[in-house]
Design a protein around this motif. Structure first.
Motif, short mmCIF file in Angstrom:
data_model
loop_
_atom_site.label_atom_id
_atom_site.label_comp_id
_atom_site.label_asym_id
_atom_site.label_seq_id
_atom_site.Cartn_x
_atom_site.Cartn_y
_atom_site.Cartn_z
N PRO A 102 -3.89 -5.37 4.35
CA PRO A 102 -2.49 -4.96 4.48
C PRO A 102 -1.78 -5.57 5.69
CG PRO A 102 -3.98 -3.15 5.03
CD PRO A 102 -4.82 -4.24 4.41
N LYS A 103 -2.53 -5.87 6.74
CA LYS A 103 -1.89 -6.46 7.93
C LYS A 103 -1.29 -7.82 7.58
CE LYS A 103 -2.82 -8.01 12.66
NZ LYS A 103 -3.84 -8.13 13.75
N ARG A 104 -2.06 -8.66 6.89
CA ARG A 104 -1.54 -9.98 6.50
C ARG A 104 -0.44 -9.86 5.45
NH1 ARG A 104 -2.25 -13.47 10.47
NH2 ARG A 104 -4.29 -13.11 11.40
N ARG A 105 -0.56 -8.86 4.59
CA ARG A 105 0.49 -8.65 3.59
C ARG A 105 1.80 -8.28 4.30
NH1 ARG A 105 -1.66 -4.71 0.59
NH2 ARG A 105 -0.44 -3.02 1.44
N HIS A 106 1.70 -7.44 5.33
CA HIS A 106 2.90 -7.05 6.08
C HIS A 106 3.54 -8.26 6.75
CE1 HIS A 106 5.59 -4.93 8.77
NE2 HIS A 106 5.02 -5.51 9.80
N ILE A 107 2.73 -9.11 7.39
CA ILE A 107 3.25 -10.32 8.04
C ILE A 107 3.96 -11.20 7.02
CG2 ILE A 107 2.61 -12.47 9.20
CD1 ILE A 107 0.32 -10.86 10.54
N THR A 108 3.34 -11.37 5.87
CA THR A 108 3.93 -12.21 4.81
C THR A 108 5.24 -11.61 4.32
OG1 THR A 108 1.70 -12.89 4.15
CG2 THR A 108 3.48 -13.31 2.59
N GLU A 109 5.26 -10.30 4.15
CA GLU A 109 6.49 -9.63 3.69
C GLU A 109 7.63 -9.82 4.70
OE1 GLU A 109 4.38 -5.97 1.19
OE2 GLU A 109 4.96 -5.72 3.29
N VAL A 110 7.30 -9.70 5.99
CA VAL A 110 8.32 -9.87 7.02
C VAL A 110 8.84 -11.30 7.00
CG1 VAL A 110 8.74 -9.93 9.51
CG2 VAL A 110 7.48 -8.02 8.49
N ASN A 111 7.94 -12.28 6.97
CA ASN A 111 8.35 -13.69 6.98
C ASN A 111 9.24 -14.03 5.79
OD1 ASN A 111 7.06 -14.38 9.38
ND2 ASN A 111 5.17 -15.02 8.35
N ILE A 112 8.83 -13.61 4.63
CA ILE A 112 9.60 -13.94 3.43
C ILE A 112 10.93 -13.19 3.42
CG2 ILE A 112 9.62 -13.59 0.92
CD1 ILE A 112 6.71 -14.56 0.93
N GLY A 113 10.95 -11.98 3.94
CA GLY A 113 12.21 -11.26 4.06
C GLY A 113 13.18 -11.96 4.99
N LEU A 114 12.66 -12.52 6.10
CA LEU A 114 13.51 -13.23 7.04
C LEU A 114 13.99 -14.57 6.49
CD1 LEU A 114 11.45 -12.64 10.33
CD2 LEU A 114 13.73 -11.72 9.85
N CYS A 115 13.11 -15.26 5.78
CA CYS A 115 13.42 -16.63 5.36
C CYS A 115 14.13 -16.71 4.02
CB CYS A 115 12.12 -17.44 5.30
SG CYS A 115 11.34 -17.69 6.91
N PHE A 116 14.02 -15.68 3.19
CA PHE A 116 14.65 -15.70 1.87
C PHE A 116 15.47 -14.43 1.65
CE2 PHE A 116 10.89 -18.40 1.60
CZ PHE A 116 11.40 -19.54 1.02
N PRO A 117 16.45 -14.18 2.52
CA PRO A 117 17.26 -12.96 2.36
C PRO A 117 18.07 -12.96 1.07
CG PRO A 117 18.26 -14.42 3.98
CD PRO A 117 16.92 -15.00 3.66
#
Length: 295
Positions: free
Chosen positions: A42-57
Motif C-alpha cells: 500500500p505504501k507504493r500504491r499511495h506514492i503512485t496515486e499521489v504522483n498520477i494525481g499530480l501529473c494527470f489532473p
C-alpha cells in the motif's frame, strides 16, 4: 557461499528458471506480480496515486485509478524482464525489437566527443537497455544495489556486451568514457534532494532536477540524445528510440536546461504513461522546505 547469502542465491536461481519461459508468458506472469504488488504494497500504491494525481489532473478519478493499476502491472512485467536481461541471450528477442534513430547516435559519435543517452526510468529499462546495446556499443551509469551479491550479478549482466557499468557517483569514469567517444546511458529523472538541483516543472509540478547533465555536456562537449523504450501495445515486442540531440544544450542557464530535459522526458512518458516508474517519490523535495510534503 556463506549462509547469509543463501536467500539471495535462491532468488537468483528463481529468476534464472523463470527467464526460460516464453516472452508472452513472462508478460502474463508479470501482470499477475503487479496485481499482487498493487494490493500488498500500500505504501507504493499511495506514492503512485499521489504522483498520477499530480501529473494527470485532467483524468477522472476512475481513470487515475486505472492508470495506477496498469502502472503496477507494467512494473510487474519489468520485474520479470530483469531475469530475461540478466540470464537470456538478447539475440532471442531481436526479432520482436525495433531500434529507431540509430542515425542520431552515429552522427553524434562521428564528432568524436562521445554522447549521453538521456534515459528515464521506464519499466522495461533492463531488458531494453540490453537490446539496444545489441545494435550500438554503449556503457551505463547505475545506482549500485545495497545487496553486494545481487549487485555483482546485475553488473556482470550489464557488462556482457563489451560495455562497462559505472557507479552513478563515478563522474570521472563517465567523463573518461566520453573522452573515449563512447555512448553512455544516463538518467536524471529522480529526486536526489537539493544538492546541485534546481526546481524545474515536470508535468507542471516543480521537481528537484539535478544540473549535472549540463555540467557534463559543457565539460566534455558531448551530444545529449533523449532515449526511450516501450513495450508494444496490441502485439508482442519492443520499440527503442534514440532521438535527435538536444538543441542549444547546455545553454548556460541551469533552470532552462533542466526544464528542457523534464519536457523531453514528459513527452516520452505521455506516450505510454503506464510504463513509467511512478512508485518513486519524484516530488519528495519541495521548493519551500516548510511546505507540507505530498506523500
Amino acid at each position: 557461499m556463506h549462509p547469509r547469502w543463501w536467500s539471495t542465491w535462491l532468488g537468483i536461481a528463481l529468476m534464472w528458471l523463470l527467464a526460460r519461459l516464453p516472452l508472452r508468458l513472462q508478460w502474463w506472469l508479470g501482470t499477475g506480480v503487479g496485481e499482487l504488488a498493487y494490493w500488498l504494497i500500500p505504501k507504493r500504491r499511495h506514492i503512485t496515486e499521489v504522483n498520477i494525481g499530480l501529473c494527470f489532473p485532467e483524468l477522472s478519478a476512475a481513470e487515475q485509478r486505472a492508470l495506477v493499476r496498469h502502472s503496477f502491472h507494467s512494473n510487474g512485467i519489468g520485474i520479470m524482464e530483469i531475469g530475461l536481461a540478466w540470464f537470456r541471450d538478447p539475440a532471442a528477442f531481436q526479432g520482436v525489437t525495433t531500434v529507431h534513430g540509430l542515425e542520431h547516435v552515429h552522427a553524434a559519435l562521428a564528432e568524436g566527443k562521445g554522447a549521453l543517452a538521456l534515459g528515464g526510468h521506464y519499466s522495461s529499462l533492463d531488458l531494453c537497455g540490453i537490446l539496444a546495446r545489441c545494435r550500438v556499443d554503449a556503457d551505463v551509469m547505475q545506482r549500485d544495489h545495497n545487496n553486494p551479491l545481487l549487485n555483482a550479478v546485475m553488473t556482470r549482466a550489464r557488462e556482457r556486451q563489451d560495455g562497462i557499468a559505472l557507479s552513478a557517483k563515478d563522474l570521472r569514469g563517465l567523463l573518461r568514457q566520453l573522452r573515449n567517444n563512447r555512448l553512455v546511458w544516463y538518467a536524471t529523472d529522480q529526486d536526489y534532494g537539493r544538492k546541485d538541483a534546481v526546481f524545474a516543472p515536470f508535468f507542471g509540478v516543480p521537481a528537484a532536477s539535478i544540473t549535472t547533465t549540463s555540467r557534463i555536456a559543457a565539460r566534455s562537449g558531448c551530444k545529449v540524445l533523449p532515449f526511450s523504450h516501450f513495450r508494444r501495445q496490441g502485439s508482442l515486442g519492443y520499440d527503442i528510440y534514440f532521438h535527435p540531440p538536444l538543441e542549444n544544450f547546455p545553454s548556460g542557464d541551469d533552470l532552462a536546461d533542466a526544464t528542457l530535459i523534464n519536457q523531453v522526458i514528459e513527452r516520452e512518458v505521455r506516450r505510454h504513461p503506464e510504463q513509467y516508474l511512478w512508485m518513486h517519490r519524484r516530488f519528495k523535495t519541495r521548493p519551500d522546505p516548510q511546505e507540507p510534503g505530498f506523500y
